[in-house]
Each structure stands twice: as structure tokens, then as C-alpha cells.
Scaffold this motif. Structure first.
Motif, mmCIF file in Angstrom:
data_model
loop_
_atom_site.group_PDB
_atom_site.id
_atom_site.type_symbol
_atom_site.label_atom_id
_atom_site.label_comp_id
_atom_site.label_asym_id
_atom_site.label_seq_id
_atom_site.Cartn_x
_atom_site.Cartn_y
_atom_site.Cartn_z
ATOM 1 N N THR A 37 -8.732 9.863 -1.979
ATOM 2 C CA THR A 37 -9.595 10.027 -0.965
ATOM 3 C C THR A 37 -10.691 10.991 -1.207
ATOM 4 O O THR A 37 -11.767 11.555 -0.929
ATOM 5 C CB THR A 37 -9.320 10.197 0.316
ATOM 6 O OG1 THR A 37 -8.156 10.965 0.671
ATOM 7 C CG2 THR A 37 -8.697 9.269 0.923
ATOM 8 N N ARG A 49 0.914 -1.240 -0.250
ATOM 9 C CA ARG A 49 0.034 -0.431 0.164
ATOM 10 C C ARG A 49 0.527 1.267 0.014
ATOM 11 O O ARG A 49 2.019 1.309 0.737
ATOM 12 C CB ARG A 49 -0.721 -0.275 1.351
ATOM 13 C CG ARG A 49 -1.939 -0.642 1.713
ATOM 14 C CD ARG A 49 -3.022 -1.178 0.136
ATOM 15 N NE ARG A 49 -3.903 0.071 0.535
ATOM 16 C CZ ARG A 49 -5.032 0.756 -0.464
ATOM 17 N NH1 ARG A 49 -5.340 -0.175 -1.268
ATOM 18 N NH2 ARG A 49 -5.664 1.979 0.503
ATOM 19 N N HIS A 61 -17.272 10.136 3.899
ATOM 20 C CA HIS A 61 -15.892 10.545 3.465
ATOM 21 C C HIS A 61 -14.814 9.686 3.224
ATOM 22 O O HIS A 61 -14.478 8.560 4.364
ATOM 23 C CB HIS A 61 -14.875 12.030 4.162
ATOM 24 C CG HIS A 61 -13.658 12.334 3.743
ATOM 25 N ND1 HIS A 61 -12.083 11.698 3.640
ATOM 26 C CD2 HIS A 61 -13.247 13.561 3.146
ATOM 27 C CE1 HIS A 61 -12.010 12.630 2.839
ATOM 28 N NE2 HIS A 61 -12.071 13.642 3.252
ATOM 29 N N ALA A 108 -1.096 13.093 -3.844
ATOM 30 C CA ALA A 108 -1.244 11.867 -3.928
ATOM 31 C C ALA A 108 -2.933 11.274 -3.458
ATOM 32 O O ALA A 108 -3.715 10.518 -3.364
ATOM 33 C CB ALA A 108 -0.563 10.502 -4.554
ATOM 34 N N ARG A 117 -19.593 22.534 4.511
ATOM 35 C CA ARG A 117 -19.012 23.332 3.021
ATOM 36 C C ARG A 117 -19.466 22.584 2.005
ATOM 37 O O ARG A 117 -19.780 21.414 1.947
ATOM 38 C CB ARG A 117 -17.725 22.716 3.132
ATOM 39 C CG ARG A 117 -16.536 23.523 4.487
ATOM 40 C CD ARG A 117 -14.844 22.615 4.144
ATOM 41 N NE ARG A 117 -14.924 21.007 5.059
ATOM 42 C CZ ARG A 117 -13.578 20.720 4.623
ATOM 43 N NH1 ARG A 117 -12.494 21.593 3.933
ATOM 44 N NH2 ARG A 117 -13.576 19.779 5.667
HETATM 45 C C1 LIG Z 1 -5.770 17.938 10.248
HETATM 46 C C2 LIG Z 1 -6.513 17.030 8.760
HETATM 47 C C3 LIG Z 1 -7.280 18.095 8.451
HETATM 48 C C4 LIG Z 1 -8.050 17.637 7.576
HETATM 49 N N1 LIG Z 1 -8.751 18.531 5.580
HETATM 50 C C5 LIG Z 1 -9.630 17.812 5.825
HETATM 51 C C6 LIG Z 1 -10.428 18.735 4.309
HETATM 52 O O1 LIG Z 1 -9.900 19.551 4.302
HETATM 53 N N2 LIG Z 1 -10.806 18.059 3.785
HETATM 54 C C7 LIG Z 1 -11.404 16.724 3.034
HETATM 55 O O2 LIG Z 1 -11.507 16.413 2.214
HETATM 56 N N3 LIG Z 1 -10.077 15.839 3.853
HETATM 57 C C8 LIG Z 1 -9.965 16.405 5.129
HETATM 58 N N4 LIG Z 1 -9.278 15.537 5.916
HETATM 59 C C9 LIG Z 1 -8.382 14.211 5.212
HETATM 60 C C10 LIG Z 1 -7.670 13.657 4.620
HETATM 61 O O3 LIG Z 1 -7.079 14.932 2.799
HETATM 62 C C11 LIG Z 1 -7.678 12.444 4.103
HETATM 63 O O4 LIG Z 1 -7.391 11.264 5.048
HETATM 64 C C12 LIG Z 1 -6.236 12.471 2.537
HETATM 65 O O5 LIG Z 1 -6.169 11.172 2.067
HETATM 66 C C13 LIG Z 1 -5.163 12.422 3.644
HETATM 67 O O6 LIG Z 1 -3.823 12.364 2.730
HETATM 68 P P1 LIG Z 1 -2.512 11.519 3.150
HETATM 69 O O7 LIG Z 1 -1.928 12.721 1.918
HETATM 70 O O8 LIG Z 1 -2.071 11.827 4.383
HETATM 71 O O9 LIG Z 1 -3.003 10.264 2.995
HETATM 72 P P2 LIG Z 1 -2.580 8.455 3.262
HETATM 73 O O10 LIG Z 1 -3.111 9.491 4.808
HETATM 74 O O11 LIG Z 1 -1.505 8.934 3.432
HETATM 75 O O12 LIG Z 1 -3.343 7.895 2.123
HETATM 76 C C14 LIG Z 1 -4.814 7.787 2.268
HETATM 77 C C15 LIG Z 1 -5.050 6.726 0.456
HETATM 78 O O13 LIG Z 1 -4.278 7.259 -0.264
HETATM 79 C C16 LIG Z 1 -3.438 6.075 -0.622
HETATM 80 N N5 LIG Z 1 -2.169 6.793 -2.067
HETATM 81 C C17 LIG Z 1 -1.584 7.891 -1.138
HETATM 82 N N6 LIG Z 1 -0.227 8.333 -1.941
HETATM 83 C C18 LIG Z 1 -0.767 6.944 -2.994
HETATM 84 C C19 LIG Z 1 -0.143 6.778 -4.053
HETATM 85 N N7 LIG Z 1 0.954 7.664 -4.213
HETATM 86 N N8 LIG Z 1 -0.673 6.165 -4.861
HETATM 87 C C20 LIG Z 1 -1.783 5.417 -4.498
HETATM 88 N N9 LIG Z 1 -1.831 5.635 -3.235
HETATM 89 C C21 LIG Z 1 -1.668 6.332 -2.587
HETATM 90 C C22 LIG Z 1 -3.407 5.360 0.246
HETATM 91 O O14 LIG Z 1 -2.427 3.818 0.231
HETATM 92 C C23 LIG Z 1 -4.875 5.807 1.089
HETATM 93 O O15 LIG Z 1 -5.605 4.686 0.221
HETATM 94 C C24 LIG Z 1 -8.467 16.373 6.737
HETATM 95 C C25 LIG Z 1 -7.178 15.375 7.447
HETATM 96 C C26 LIG Z 1 -6.567 15.534 9.019
HETATM 97 C C27 LIG Z 1 -5.729 14.655 9.369
#
Ligand SMILES: Cc1cc2nc3c(=O)[nH]c(=O)nc-3n(C[C@H](O)[C@H](O)[C@H](O)COP(=O)(O)OP(=O)(O)OC[C@H]3O[C@@H](n4cnc5c(N)ncnc54)[C@H](O)[C@@H]3O)c2cc1C
Length: 423
Positions: free
Chosen positions: A120, A44, A377, A115, A327
Motif C-alpha cells: 500500500t 487475496r 493512501h 508485505a 509528514r
Molecule cells: C494504527 C495504524 C497506524 C498506521 N500507520 C501508518 C503509517 O505510519 N504510515 C502509513 O503509510 N500507513 C499507516 N497505516 C496504514 C497501514 O500501514 C496500511 O494499511 C498497511 O497496508 C497495513 O499493512 P497490513 O499488513 O495490515 O496490510 P493488510 O491491510 O492486511 O493488506 C493490505 C494490502 O496488502 C496486500 N497484501 C498483504 N500481504 C500480502 C502479500 N504477502 N502478498 C501480496 N499482497 C499482500 C493485501 O492483499 C492488501 O491489498 C496505519 C494503519 C493503522 C491501523
């Protein structure tokens, strides 16, 4: 980022991987996947670890994207930027701003990876400003077979591949739409009667380029704050009275009683998009969060009903809630996007870190919100089972077919994806 298997940002999940790797190029990603294919290991991708559920977890190899070559390449004629998949919006935004360009929208926090966010369906707010995933013009991914596949908007599989839950392969590069840089001024209004919201939702959510309402539901008849982000070049002047809510006289944090020092500038001071569209400042490094999050994206036509559900349940919700952000997100065509096919309103819920209690409440909330067409979400906590998710996301069965084609031996299938698919 250190190369520890570690936990997610919120600390409510310890990743179950056997090992973690951090390739720097698509070629190195191919090597990791070839090795996994030869041993039958699962893989993953993990971005900045900001998801609250097991979506990024695996019992096999965690592939961190943070070391992927990320240098942004701007194509001025095409109005796009191409970046490495692991770059965070904050770093990308700073580079774009220096070059005179902008993204049209950002999430509340600029620290998330590109990404990970698009996988998501992550979004910001704005009646006419689509989700971050909808800004994707193209992507490059390495599939389980080791092939490097490039998909552009309009290609077959593109609409399936952007919001992918990480189930199709490892995205190595992403191309995003850009536009010339613009300035935004942010105003906060306080104590908006809920009745005015129910009567004037379109006008209030359209009072600026990007509007967020924040409330704790401690007072079920009042929305605590409205954050209005106006484009200086296009939007009308900020009103002095927002349907009964008055402008805050000092900068505010979305949570009552917390200092606004880490929030982006308010009180109408204009500034670049990158310093105003997120709620929190780039130079603020959030520690591991003392919070959990859930979000339900409700069809815009049902927002009144959804707010009545929240009002009716406020005595159950308020004791576990830090804040509810409301939102708007316009429709897009991405199969697993929470805004697929129709405009939605996000009811984002930041909870206290009490997961067992929150999960009981989620089941109760979903009993009332899912019948309205609410979509959970993908990156946050939810209770819905596969049948409910298939009802909420009409292209989920088609997406599964694409995932089986790209990944016939289930290299990228984890428990989360199995739960979503129903097998
Ligand atoms: C403080 C906070 C604020 C947030 N604000 C918002 C907001 O304003 N709006 C909103 O909609 N959401 C928000 N979120 C949720 C957040 O945007 C999502 O959980 C998002 O997926 C986080 O990105 P990440 O890089 O941390 O992904 P991760 O949690 O590291 O991964 C999420 C998914 O993406 C996949 N993935 C990651 N990189 C790749 C890649 N290169 N290729 C294939 N798959 C990949 C992973 O396998 C996993 O399935 C927030 C979360 C937090 C903690």
C-alpha cells in the motif's frame, strides 16, 4: 493470529471471504492457488489487517500471511535482510537490533506486516528517508499460474511489483535494505503558529531525521505538536525554540489529554531506532481501533496550499477529527507509490469512527486537495473514483497492464482493484 475470517483491525469491515487459509511455505501457497485456479475461486492475501478499506477483501479465499516462515536472514555484505512476507516490523526490528542492524524508516505503528505495508506504499516521515516500500531490494511472489517469481531492484516489473495492491500475486519473501544500528532521541514541541509552518516548512520538517507535526485543527492558526526524532550520530542538537513552539516538559501523546504511557520515549532520552522511530511502543498491543484513517499525499511544492485548504475547512473537519499528522516523504520510482516521481507531504487524518459522516467530508476535501495533485493512501479511506486515481497516479494504466499479464484470469482482482482500475 486466529484463523477466523473476521474483520479488519478497525472493525469497520467484515471480510466477505468464504474461507481462510494460512500456508506456511511458498509450496503451500502454490497448492492454495492451484486449488483456486481449478475452481475459479478468487484469492487475496491479508497481512495484519490494518487497512481501513476493502483492499484486502475477497468473496473467495483469504490467504493469511501470518504463518509464512518468517525467520530473517541477514546478508551483511549486501546490507539486506530477507524475511517472510507476514512478519511484522516490530518483530523484524527486534531481531535486527539484536544483530546490530537497522531499517532506515518505520511507520507510526510497528505492528503492521512487511508485505501488507509495502503493498500500500506505507511510509514514515523524513525529508531524506523514503517510504517503507522504497527500502525493498527484492521480493519473491507466487503468481496465479503457480510460478515463483523473484524480482530484484533494477529488474523489469520491479517498480510495478512493490506497491502492488496485492494484485500481482502472493508475496512470500521480501528483501529489505538495512544499515548499521543507530540511536535516536525524540523531542516534542508544543503550539507552533501555522504561519511559521507556512513560512519555514523546509526548516521545520528538516529539524531532525524524522519529523511529524500533529494538530486537531480546533485552533486553525496553531499546530499543536511537533515531534522531532534526531539521529544521535548525525543530527544537530535539538533547538530550544522551534519557530515559536516550546519543548514539552513532560511526555506527550499525539492526541490532547491522553496519557503518553504507550508512546515511545521522549524528552531527548536516546534509544535504539526501533524504540524511537515509531510513535507507539512495541510492547503496547493496540486493541481494535476506535478510529478511521485517511491520508492525502500532496506534492511537497503544494503543501502551503494544502494547509490553507485544511485551515479553510477546519470548522467541518475538527468535529470528526481525532488528529492530523503531517509528514514528509521523498520521491521514489515505484509506480503506485504515493511518492512516485516527486517529494510529497502526507496529510494523515485520524477520524472518529463515524464512517458515513467521514465519507461525506472526504468528497468535500478531495474536491479541494486532488486538484493540488494529492494522492490518496491506498490502505485508508478515500472517495476518489478511477478517473481521479488515474490522474493522481500517472503509472496506473501501465500497472494495470502488468496486473493483466501476471494474472490473466483475474484471480487476485477484487472490487477494490476493479474500482481503482475502472472496470
Ligand atoms: C494504527 C495504524 C497506524 C498506521 N500507520 C501508518 C503509517 O505510519 N504510515 C502509513 O503509510 N500507513 C499507516 N497505516 C496504514 C497501514 O500501514 C496500511 O494499511 C498497511 O497496508 C497495513 O499493512 P497490513 O499488513 O495490515 O496490510 P493488510 O491491510 O492486511 O493488506 C493490505 C494490502 O496488502 C496486500 N497484501 C498483504 N500481504 C500480502 C502479500 N504477502 N502478498 C501480496 N499482497 C499482500 C493485501 O492483499 C492488501 O491489498 C496505519 C494503519 C493503522 C491501523
Amino acid at each position: 493470529m486466529s484463523l477466523e475470517i473476521g474483520t479488519n483491525w478497525a472493525g469497520n469491515l467484515a471480510f466477505g471471504a468464504q474461507r481462510i487459509v494460512a500456508p506456511t511455505t511458498a509450496r503451500e501457497v502454490q497448492d492454495v492457488l492451484a486449488d483456486a485456479a481449478s475452481t475459479g475461486a478468487r484469492v487475496r492475501a491479508v497481512g495484519s489487517r490494518h487497512s481501513f478499506n476493502t483492499i484486502a477483501d475477497t468473496p473467495g479465499v483469504l490467504l493469511a500471511t501470518s504463518a509464512l516462515d518468517s525467520a530473517p536472514v541477514i546478508d551483511e555484505a549486501a546490507r539486506t535482510v530477507t524475511v517472510g512476507a507476514g512478519i511484522r516490523y516490530g518483530e523484524l526490528g527486534a531481531e535486527l537490533q539484536r544483530a546490530g542492524w537497522a531499517l532506515s524508516n518505520l511507520a507510526s505503528l510497528p505492528h503492521i506486516s512487511v508485505a501488507g505495508a509495502i503493498a500500500t506504499g506505507t511510509h514514515g516521515s523524513g525529508n531524506r528517508v523514503p517510504s517503507l516500500a522504497a527500502a525493498v531490494a527484492g521480493l519473491e511472489l507466487v503468481t496465479a499460474s503457480g510460478d515463483i517469481v523473484t524480482l530484484r531492484r533494477g529488474d523489469a516489473d520491479f517498480d510495478a511489483a512493490v506497491v502492488s495492491l496485492g494484485a500481482l500475486g502472493i508475496v512470500t519473501r521480501v528483501t529489505l535494505d538495512i544499515e548499521p544500528t543507530f540511536d535516536v532521541a525524540q523531542h516534542v514541541y508544543e503550539r507552533l503558529p501555522l504561519e511559521r509552518v507556512l513560512e519555514n516548512f523546509d526548516a521545520i520538517s528538516g529539524a531532525g531525521y524524522s519529523v511529524s507535526m500533529f494538530t486537531t485543527w480546533r485552533d486553525p492558526d496553531t499546530v499543536d505538536q511537533v515531534w522531532v526524532k534526531r539521529r544521535v550520530d548525525a543530527d544537530a542538537a535539538a533547538p530550544t525554540d522551534m519557530f515559536g513552539a516550546l519543548p514539552a516538559s513532560v511526555a506527550r501523546h499525539p492526541l490532547p489529554g491522553i496519557s503518553a504511557e504507550f508512546c515511545t520515549a521522549q524528552l531527548g532520552a536516546p534509544g535504539a531506532w526501533i524504540d524511537r522511530l515509531p510513535h507507539f511502543r512495541l510492547d503496547f498491543t493496540p486493541s481494535n481501533g476506535d478510529e478511521l484513517q485517511t491520508e492525502y499525499l500532496v506534492p511537497r511544492t503544494r503543501i502551503g496550499d494544502a494547509l490553507e485548504v485544511m485551515r479553510a475547512m477546519h470548522e467541518r473537519v475538527a468535529p470528526l477529527l481525532q488528529v492530523n499528522e503531517i509528514r514528509t516523504v521523498p520521491a521514489d520510482d515505484l509506480w503506485l507509490s504515493p511518492a512516485y516521481g516527486h517529494d510529497v507531504v502526507g496529510l494523515h487524518l485520524t477520524w472518529l469512527p463515524a464512517q458515513a459522516d467521514v465519507e461525506v467530508l472526504l468528497a468535500e476535501l478531495e474536491e479541494r486537495l486532488l486538484p493540488l495533485g494529492a494522492r490518496p493512501h491506498w490502505g485508508k479511506l478515500f472517495a476518489a473514483d478511477s478517473a481521479a486515481l488515474h490522474a493522481a497516479y500517472p503509472k496506473l494504466a501501465d500497472f494495470r497492464g502488468v496486473a493483466e499479464r501476471y494474472d490473466p484470469n483475474s484471480m487476485f482482482r477484487n472490487d477494490f482493484v476493479r474500482r481503482v482500475f475502472g472496470a
